[in-house]
Scaffold this motif. Structure first.
Motif, short mmCIF file in Angstrom:
data_model
loop_
_atom_site.label_atom_id
_atom_site.label_comp_id
_atom_site.label_asym_id
_atom_site.label_seq_id
_atom_site.Cartn_x
_atom_site.Cartn_y
_atom_site.Cartn_z
N ILE A 106 3.99 -11.50 -3.90
CA ILE A 106 2.66 -10.99 -3.54
C ILE A 106 2.46 -11.03 -2.04
CG2 ILE A 106 0.19 -11.51 -3.69
CD1 ILE A 106 0.67 -12.36 -6.60
N GLY A 107 2.88 -12.13 -1.42
CA GLY A 107 2.74 -12.24 0.03
C GLY A 107 3.49 -11.15 0.77
N ARG A 108 4.71 -10.84 0.31
CA ARG A 108 5.50 -9.81 0.98
C ARG A 108 4.88 -8.42 0.78
NH1 ARG A 108 7.71 -11.22 4.94
NH2 ARG A 108 9.68 -10.07 4.85
N VAL A 109 4.37 -8.16 -0.42
CA VAL A 109 3.75 -6.87 -0.69
C VAL A 109 2.51 -6.68 0.19
CG1 VAL A 109 2.55 -5.49 -2.43
CG2 VAL A 109 4.66 -6.69 -3.03
N LYS A 110 1.72 -7.73 0.34
CA LYS A 110 0.51 -7.61 1.16
C LYS A 110 0.84 -7.40 2.63
CE LYS A 110 -2.69 -10.27 -1.75
NZ LYS A 110 -3.50 -11.52 -1.84
N SER A 111 1.94 -7.99 3.10
CA SER A 111 2.33 -7.85 4.51
C SER A 111 3.02 -6.53 4.79
CB SER A 111 3.24 -9.00 4.92
OG SER A 111 2.57 -10.23 4.91
N HIS A 112 3.75 -6.01 3.79
CA HIS A 112 4.54 -4.78 3.97
C HIS A 112 4.29 -3.81 2.82
CE1 HIS A 112 6.98 -6.48 7.28
NE2 HIS A 112 6.96 -7.60 6.59
N PRO A 113 3.05 -3.33 2.65
CA PRO A 113 2.78 -2.43 1.52
C PRO A 113 3.56 -1.13 1.58
CG PRO A 113 0.91 -2.50 3.03
CD PRO A 113 1.84 -3.58 3.46
N ASP A 114 3.89 -0.66 2.78
CA ASP A 114 4.65 0.57 2.91
C ASP A 114 6.07 0.40 2.38
OD1 ASP A 114 5.04 -1.22 5.02
OD2 ASP A 114 5.62 0.35 6.43
N VAL A 115 6.63 -0.79 2.54
CA VAL A 115 7.95 -1.09 2.00
C VAL A 115 7.85 -1.32 0.49
CG1 VAL A 115 9.88 -2.73 2.05
CG2 VAL A 115 8.73 -2.08 4.18
N ALA A 116 6.83 -2.08 0.08
CA ALA A 116 6.69 -2.47 -1.32
C ALA A 116 6.52 -1.27 -2.25
CB ALA A 116 5.50 -3.40 -1.46
N GLN A 117 5.89 -0.22 -1.79
CA GLN A 117 5.64 0.91 -2.69
C GLN A 117 6.94 1.56 -3.16
OE1 GLN A 117 3.49 4.13 -0.89
NE2 GLN A 117 4.75 4.16 0.98
N HIS A 118 8.02 1.41 -2.40
CA HIS A 118 9.31 1.97 -2.79
C HIS A 118 10.02 1.11 -3.84
CE1 HIS A 118 9.04 4.93 0.38
NE2 HIS A 118 8.92 3.98 1.29
N HIS A 119 9.81 -0.20 -3.80
CA HIS A 119 10.61 -1.12 -4.61
C HIS A 119 9.79 -1.83 -5.69
CE1 HIS A 119 13.86 -0.51 -1.76
NE2 HIS A 119 13.02 -0.78 -0.78
N TYR A 120 8.48 -1.94 -5.48
CA TYR A 120 7.62 -2.63 -6.44
C TYR A 120 6.35 -1.79 -6.64
CZ TYR A 120 10.74 -6.46 -5.17
OH TYR A 120 11.85 -7.24 -4.94
N PRO A 121 6.49 -0.56 -7.14
CA PRO A 121 5.33 0.35 -7.19
C PRO A 121 4.20 -0.16 -8.07
CG PRO A 121 7.21 1.25 -8.40
CD PRO A 121 7.72 0.07 -7.63
N GLU A 122 4.52 -0.82 -9.20
CA GLU A 122 3.46 -1.27 -10.09
C GLU A 122 2.64 -2.40 -9.46
OE1 GLU A 122 4.82 -2.15 -13.99
OE2 GLU A 122 5.71 -0.18 -14.30
N LEU A 123 3.32 -3.37 -8.87
CA LEU A 123 2.60 -4.45 -8.22
C LEU A 123 1.82 -3.94 -7.03
CD1 LEU A 123 1.90 -7.43 -7.93
CD2 LEU A 123 4.04 -7.75 -6.65
N THR A 124 2.39 -3.01 -6.28
CA THR A 124 1.68 -2.43 -5.14
C THR A 124 0.41 -1.74 -5.60
OG1 THR A 124 3.80 -2.11 -4.01
CG2 THR A 124 1.90 -0.92 -3.13
N LYS A 125 0.50 -1.07 -6.72
CA LYS A 125 -0.69 -0.38 -7.25
C LYS A 125 -1.75 -1.38 -7.70
CE LYS A 125 0.18 3.30 -9.54
NZ LYS A 125 0.60 4.27 -10.61
N GLN A 126 -1.30 -2.51 -8.27
CA GLN A 126 -2.26 -3.54 -8.67
C GLN A 126 -3.00 -4.12 -7.47
OE1 GLN A 126 -0.46 -6.60 -11.11
NE2 GLN A 126 0.77 -5.10 -12.22
N LEU A 127 -2.24 -4.36 -6.43
CA LEU A 127 -2.84 -4.98 -5.24
C LEU A 127 -3.62 -3.99 -4.39
CD1 LEU A 127 0.11 -7.33 -4.21
CD2 LEU A 127 -2.00 -7.97 -5.36
N PHE A 128 -3.23 -2.72 -4.47
CA PHE A 128 -3.92 -1.67 -3.70
C PHE A 128 -4.27 -0.53 -4.65
CE2 PHE A 128 -0.98 -3.82 -0.79
CZ PHE A 128 -1.84 -4.21 0.22
N PRO A 129 -5.26 -0.75 -5.54
CA PRO A 129 -5.56 0.23 -6.61
C PRO A 129 -6.04 1.57 -6.09
CG PRO A 129 -7.25 -1.49 -6.50
CD PRO A 129 -6.13 -1.94 -5.63
N ASN A 130 -6.52 1.63 -4.88
CA ASN A 130 -6.99 2.89 -4.30
C ASN A 130 -5.96 3.54 -3.41
OD1 ASN A 130 -9.59 2.59 -5.51
ND2 ASN A 130 -10.15 1.14 -3.89
N GLY A 131 -4.70 3.14 -3.55
CA GLY A 131 -3.64 3.66 -2.69
C GLY A 131 -3.49 2.80 -1.46
N LEU A 132 -2.41 3.06 -0.70
CA LEU A 132 -2.17 2.28 0.50
C LEU A 132 -3.34 2.44 1.47
CD1 LEU A 132 1.61 2.74 1.34
CD2 LEU A 132 0.49 1.05 -0.10
#
Length: 372
Positions: free
Chosen positions: A342-368
Motif C-alpha cells: 500500500i505504501g509503494r502504491v501511494k508513493s508511485h501510483p503511476d507505476v502501480a497502475q501497470h502492475h497492481y491495477p486493482e489495488l490502485t483502483k481501490q486506493l484511487f477510485p476516481n482515477g489517478l
C-alpha cells in the motif's frame, strides 16, 4: 494530551565500538535506550560497515550513477518493475500528494521472486533489481551489493542490542525476520530495500520539499548521508524541527512504524523530512536502507511483556504532539506485506497502475489524481 517531559533538541551520537568492550557495553545499551524511547533517531559512529566500501560508493559510484545519460536511466525506469525497483525521475515520487524534489534509484538486496498465481499480491512485491549496463559503470553492482550485505548484517546485529535495551531477550525481535528466530535464515528470505538519492539544488523558500514529513514503515532505517549538505530534519515531541547534520563516518538510524507498533510505542517512530538544497548551492546525496520483515506477519500476533520500569519510560516521556507524517494504520489489521505494498502504491501510483491495477483502483477510485 500530556505534555512531553523528556524532549530533545539534538540527535545523540552513539559509539558502536563500546559494544565490544565489556566495560562500556552497558553504557552503550543505556544510551541506546534513551535514543530509542525519547528520540527515535541516533547517529551510529564506529560501525561495522567497511569505510572503504562506503568511500567507493560516495566518492566514485554515486556521482557516476546520476551522470549516466538520461536514455540509459530511462531504460531501467521503475515503471518496468512490479517490485518498484529502478530509476525515478526528478519529482516523480510523492509524499502527502506533493512531489518530492529528488531523483533516485531503488534497489533491493538480492532476492528471487517465487510468486505463484493465487497468492496475495504482496508476494509479487519482492524480486530482483534493475541495473544500469555494467560497461557504463563498471564495478557498481558488485560494490553496491557488498555495501547492502554489510548494512544488512549490521541491521541484524543491531536488533539484539535493541531488544536488550528494552529489557527483552536478545533474540526477541528475530521472529520478525525468521519464524524460528534464526536470524541468519533471514538472508535470502527477507528483501530489504535501499535507495540512492540525489536532491539537486532547486529548492526555494516557497517550495523546498526534498521529501515531505513522513514515518518509515518497517523496523529500522540505516541512512548514510553521502555528502556534506544539510537537509534532514526530525520533529521533536513538541513539534519543532531539529536539524540532523551529516557527520562523516556515521549512519543515522531511526525507528520505523512497525517497530513502534510491536513495542507498544516504547520505541518511538519520529516524523522526519528532507529540505531540498536551495538554488546556487550543491546537490545532497543520501542512501537510506530500509529493514523489512516477514511479509505474512501480522504485528498483532506477537505480544511482548515489558518490565514496569521499562514501560514507565514511555509515561515519563509523555505523549507526542500531533504528527505531520504519513501513518501506517493498516499494521493493526493487515499483514506486513500488504502494508508495504500500500505504501509503494501511494508513493508511485503511476507505476502501480501497470502492475497492481486493482489495488490502485481501490486506493484511487476516481482515477489517478492530478498530482500523479
Amino acid at each position: 494530551m500530556v505534555s512531553p517531559s523528556v524532549d530533545f533538541s539534538t540527535v545523540p551520537v552513539l559509539d558502536y565500538s563500546k559494544v565490544y568492550n565489556s566495560e562500556t557495553r552497558d553504557e552503550f545499551v543505556q544510551e541506546l535506550r534513551n535514543a530509542v524511547v525519547n528520540v527515535g533517531f541516533l547517529y551510529l559512529a564506529n560501525h561495522s560497515v567497511d569505510p572503504s566500501v562506503v568511500a567507493r560508493m560516495t566518492e566514485h559510484y554515486i556521482p557516476r550513477l546520476f551522470a549516466l545519460p538520461q536514455e540509459e536511466k530511462d531504460k531501467i525506469k521503475m515503471a518496468n518493475s512490479p517490485h518498484f525497483f529502478g530509476y525515478t525521475a526528478f519529482a516523480r515520487e510523492f509524499t502527502k500528494e506533493k512531489a518530492d524534489l529528488r531523483e533516485q534509484f531503488d534497489f533491493g538486496v538480492p532476492f528471487e521472486n517465487k510468486y505463484q498465481p493465487g497468492e496475495p499480491d504482496y508476494k509479487k512485491l519482492w524480486g530482483p533489481s534493475q541495473w544500469p549496463k555494467e560497461e557504463l559503470i563498471p564495478g557498481f553492482k558488485e560494490t553496491w551489493n557488498t555495501y547492502l550485505e554489510q548494512v544488512e548484517q549490521l541491521g541484524y546485529d543491531f536488533l539484539a542490542l535493541l531488544a536488550e535495551c528494552l529489557g527483552l531477550p536478545s533474540d526477541a525481535l528475530h521472529e520478525f525476520m525468521d519464524k524460528d528466530k534464526n536470524i541468519q535464515n533471514a538472508k535470502g528470505n527477507i528483501m530489504h530495500q535501499a535507495k540512492i538519492v540525489k536532491y539537486p539544488p532547486v529548492g526555494t523558500v516557497e517550495s523546498n520539499q526534498g521529501i515531505g514529513p513522513h514515518f518509515d514503515a518497517g523496523f529500522l532505517t540505516f541512512l548514510l548521508q553521502a555528502s556534506p549538505n544539510p537537509g534532514l530534519q526530525v520533529q521533536n515531541l513538541t513539534g519543532d524541527w531539529i536539524d540532523v547534520l551529516p557527520i562523516p563516518g556515521t549512519f543515522v538510524i531511526n525507528i520505523g512504524r512497525a517497530l513502534e507498533h510491536v513495542t507498544q510505542g516504547l520505541a518511538r517512530a519520529t516524523c522526519h523530512r528532507v529540505v531540498a538544497p536551495l538554488r546556487d548551492t550543491s546537490s545532497r546525496y543520501s542512501i537510506p536502507f530500509f529493514q523489512a520483515m516477514r511479509q505474512e506477519l501480522r504485528l498483532n500476533d506477537i505480544q511482548f511483556e515489558f518490565a514496569p520500569e521499562i514501560l514507565a519510560l514511555k509515561e515519563k516521556r509523555g505523549y507526542v504532539a500531533d504528527r505531520e507524517g504519513v501513518n501506517y494504520a493498516e499494521y493493526s489489521t493487515e499483514p506486513a506485506g500488504t502494508v508495504a505494498l500500500i505504501g509503494r502504491v501511494k508513493s508511485h501510483p503511476d507505476v502501480a497502475q501497470h502492475h497492481y491495477p486493482e489495488l490502485t483502483k481501490q486506493l484511487f477510485p476516481n482515477g489517478l489524481p492530478a498530482w500523479a
